[in-house]
Motif scaffolding. Structure first.
Motif, PDB file in Angstrom:
ATOM      1  N   GLY A 118      16.760 -33.519  34.156  1.00 24.59           N
ATOM      2  CA  GLY A 118      16.590 -33.056  32.791  1.00 24.59           C
ATOM      3  C   GLY A 118      17.022 -34.160  31.843  1.00 24.59           C
ATOM      4  N   LEU A 119      16.126 -34.599  30.978  1.00 22.24           N
ATOM      5  CA  LEU A 119      16.392 -35.750  30.111  1.00 22.24           C
ATOM      6  C   LEU A 119      16.360 -35.355  28.644  1.00 22.24           C
ATOM      7  N   ALA A 120      17.330 -35.852  27.880  1.00 26.60           N
ATOM      8  CA  ALA A 120      17.347 -35.680  26.429  1.00 26.60           C
ATOM      9  C   ALA A 120      17.736 -37.010  25.791  1.00 26.60           C
ATOM     10  N   ILE A 121      16.945 -37.445  24.807  1.00 29.23           N
ATOM     11  CA  ILE A 121      17.224 -38.680  24.074  1.00 29.23           C
ATOM     12  C   ILE A 121      17.245 -38.343  22.589  1.00 29.23           C
ATOM     13  N   PHE A 122      18.306 -38.725  21.907  1.00 28.64           N
ATOM     14  CA  PHE A 122      18.436 -38.407  20.489  1.00 28.64           C
ATOM     15  C   PHE A 122      19.435 -39.352  19.847  1.00 28.64           C
ATOM     16  N   SER A 123      19.519 -39.303  18.539  1.00 32.33           N
ATOM     17  CA  SER A 123      20.481 -40.113  17.796  1.00 32.33           C
ATOM     18  C   SER A 123      21.583 -39.197  17.278  1.00 32.33           C
ATOM     19  N   ARG A 137       7.832 -42.217  20.785  1.00 26.80           N
ATOM     20  CA  ARG A 137       6.600 -41.438  20.933  1.00 26.80           C
ATOM     21  C   ARG A 137       5.772 -41.985  22.097  1.00 26.80           C
ATOM     22  N   GLN A 138       5.662 -43.307  22.192  1.00 29.43           N
ATOM     23  CA  GLN A 138       4.913 -43.926  23.286  1.00 29.43           C
ATOM     24  C   GLN A 138       5.562 -43.632  24.636  1.00 29.43           C
ATOM     25  N   PHE A 139       6.880 -43.710  24.684  1.00 30.90           N
ATOM     26  CA  PHE A 139       7.600 -43.427  25.922  1.00 30.90           C
ATOM     27  C   PHE A 139       7.383 -41.974  26.345  1.00 30.90           C
ATOM     28  N   ALA A 140       7.486 -41.053  25.401  1.00 25.41           N
ATOM     29  CA  ALA A 140       7.306 -39.630  25.704  1.00 25.41           C
ATOM     30  C   ALA A 140       5.887 -39.353  26.201  1.00 25.41           C
ATOM     31  N   LYS A 141       4.904 -39.929  25.541  1.00 25.22           N
ATOM     32  CA  LYS A 141       3.512 -39.717  25.940  1.00 25.22           C
ATOM     33  C   LYS A 141       3.246 -40.287  27.326  1.00 25.22           C
ATOM     34  N   ARG A 142       3.808 -41.446  27.610  1.00 23.43           N
ATOM     35  CA  ARG A 142       3.607 -42.120  28.892  1.00 23.43           C
ATOM     36  C   ARG A 142       4.117 -41.288  30.061  1.00 23.43           C
ATOM     37  N   HIS A 143       5.179 -40.494  29.816  1.00 21.28           N
ATOM     38  CA  HIS A 143       5.820 -39.761  30.904  1.00 21.28           C
ATOM     39  C   HIS A 143       5.735 -38.241  30.762  1.00 21.28           C
ATOM     40  N   GLY A 144       4.874 -37.761  29.887  1.00 22.21           N
ATOM     41  CA  GLY A 144       4.666 -36.333  29.747  1.00 22.21           C
ATOM     42  C   GLY A 144       5.879 -35.584  29.221  1.00 22.21           C
ATOM     43  N   LEU A 145       6.628 -36.217  28.340  1.00 19.08           N
ATOM     44  CA  LEU A 145       7.825 -35.605  27.758  1.00 19.08           C
ATOM     45  C   LEU A 145       7.505 -35.058  26.373  1.00 19.08           C
ATOM     46  N   THR A 146       8.353 -34.184  25.878  1.00 17.97           N
ATOM     47  CA  THR A 146       8.156 -33.653  24.527  1.00 17.97           C
ATOM     48  C   THR A 146       8.741 -34.637  23.515  1.00 17.97           C
ATOM     49  N   TYR A 147       8.069 -34.752  22.372  1.00 18.78           N
ATOM     50  CA  TYR A 147       8.516 -35.652  21.314  1.00 18.78           C
ATOM     51  C   TYR A 147       8.652 -34.861  20.026  1.00 18.78           C
ATOM     52  N   ASP A 148       9.816 -34.922  19.416  1.00 19.84           N
ATOM     53  CA  ASP A 148      10.077 -34.237  18.149  1.00 19.84           C
ATOM     54  C   ASP A 148      10.287 -35.299  17.081  1.00 19.84           C
ATOM     55  N   ARG A 191      10.893 -34.935  13.933  1.00 24.65           N
ATOM     56  CA  ARG A 191      11.930 -34.529  12.977  1.00 24.65           C
ATOM     57  C   ARG A 191      11.557 -34.956  11.554  1.00 24.65           C
ATOM     58  N   ALA A 192      12.550 -35.078  10.680  1.00 25.38           N
ATOM     59  CA  ALA A 192      12.283 -35.436   9.286  1.00 25.38           C
ATOM     60  C   ALA A 192      11.823 -36.890   9.184  1.00 25.38           C
ATOM     61  N   VAL A 193      11.204 -37.223   8.047  1.00 23.69           N
ATOM     62  CA  VAL A 193      10.650 -38.555   7.855  1.00 23.69           C
ATOM     63  C   VAL A 193      11.706 -39.641   8.024  1.00 23.69           C
ATOM     64  N   LEU A 194      12.890 -39.437   7.475  1.00 18.85           N
ATOM     65  CA  LEU A 194      13.947 -40.436   7.530  1.00 18.85           C
ATOM     66  C   LEU A 194      15.044 -40.062   8.525  1.00 18.85           C
ATOM     67  N   ALA A 195      14.668 -39.304   9.542  1.00 18.02           N
ATOM     68  CA  ALA A 195      15.619 -38.941  10.604  1.00 18.02           C
ATOM     69  C   ALA A 195      15.103 -39.455  11.942  1.00 18.02           C
ATOM     70  N   SER A 196      16.033 -39.793  12.829  1.00 18.53           N
ATOM     71  CA  SER A 196      15.639 -40.262  14.148  1.00 18.53           C
ATOM     72  C   SER A 196      14.954 -39.150  14.933  1.00 18.53           C
ATOM     73  N   PRO A 197      14.009 -39.496  15.801  1.00 18.74           N
ATOM     74  CA  PRO A 197      13.290 -38.495  16.591  1.00 18.74           C
ATOM     75  C   PRO A 197      14.131 -38.019  17.771  1.00 18.74           C
ATOM     76  N   ALA A 198      13.539 -37.187  18.604  1.00 21.22           N
ATOM     77  CA  ALA A 198      14.195 -36.713  19.824  1.00 21.22           C
ATOM     78  C   ALA A 198      13.143 -36.594  20.915  1.00 21.22           C
ATOM     79  N   VAL A 199      13.563 -36.855  22.143  1.00 23.54           N
ATOM     80  CA  VAL A 199      12.679 -36.774  23.299  1.00 23.54           C
ATOM     81  C   VAL A 199      13.354 -35.904  24.354  1.00 23.54           C
ATOM     82  N   GLY A 200      12.583 -35.074  25.034  1.00 25.03           N
ATOM     83  CA  GLY A 200      13.163 -34.220  26.062  1.00 25.03           C
ATOM     84  C   GLY A 200      12.155 -33.871  27.140  1.00 25.03           C
ATOM     85  N   MET A 244      11.151 -46.597  11.802  1.00 29.55           N
ATOM     86  CA  MET A 244       9.730 -46.422  12.075  1.00 29.55           C
ATOM     87  C   MET A 244       9.355 -47.004  13.446  1.00 29.55           C
ATOM     88  N   ARG A 245       9.958 -48.155  13.787  1.00 29.07           N
ATOM     89  CA  ARG A 245       9.701 -48.741  15.103  1.00 29.07           C
ATOM     90  C   ARG A 245      10.273 -47.844  16.206  1.00 29.07           C
TER      91      ARG A 245
END
Length: 208
Positions: A63-68, A34-45, A47-56, A27-28
């Protein structure tokens, strides 16, 4: 009290403790990304409730992609989760090559490049994996500044790194066991990778 009942209660409490602890971190992580994506105009996904998110998106012109990512342990008996930060750099490298930390050398070896080169202009850690298609061109590309930048990234504590490139595609990948559940920590690491990428770029209008 039956010994098996005591064991079952202890095991259940232990499992539930791990679950709630992992969920809190997740959750953290979602909030921080989400805060990082919003701060830099990136997309935030989310995903599922118990799955890690993704940023791109585009960050500092990369070109940046962050995921687990779930990976197999070394003994192939279990899974480990890693946070992956990938950056696409502009095309146009002088030759094909790969540079990797020891932890990612098996992945790097899939490229089947046979020429080995050890930079002499600067300190180069012997554990770093480096293979290329053309030693001469690689030697010309690896200036002292680039050697220092790559060596610093490849020997950074707690990080695995992979730098793959050819004339058409260039990718810089960093992975860590950290969930990066604080936005400032995430931004600091992304900027560190960007700083390295800046030094690895080729400027056709500048003499090497």
């Amino acid at each position: 009290m039956n010994i098996w009942l005591i064991f079952w209660v202890f095991f259940s409490v232990f499992i539930m403790g791990i679950f709630f602890w992992s969920t809190q971190i997740l959750m953290r992580q979602k909030t921080a990304w989400r805060q990082f994506a919003k701060r830099h105009g990136l997309t935030y996904d989310n995903r599922a409730v118990l799955a890690s998110p993704a940023v791109g998106g585009i960050y500092r012109n990369y070109g940046l992609a962050i995921f687990s990512e779930a990976q197999m342990d070394g003994d192939s008996r279990g899974r480990k989760f890693r946070t992956i930060i990938q950056m696409e750099l502009p095309a146009g490298m002088p030759t094909e090559g790969v540079v990797a930390t020891h932890s990612l050398s098996e992945m790097a070896s899939l490229l089947e490049l046979e020429e080995t080169y050890t930079p002499e202009n600067g300190t180069w850690d012997s554990s770093i994996y480096l293979k290329t298609k053309d030693v001469k061109k690689m030697k010309e590309y690896l200036t002292s500044q680039r050697v220092a930048a790559l060596n610093a990234l490849m020997t950074a504590k707690g990080l695995g790194a992979l730098f793959i490139f050819n004339e058409k595609e260039t990718l810089l990948r960093v992975e860590t066991a950290e969930a990066l559940d604080k936005p400032d920590r995430l931004e600091k690491l992304v900027n560190k990778i960007c700083d390295t990428a800046d030094k690895l770029l080729i400027d056709s209008n500048k003499k090497e």
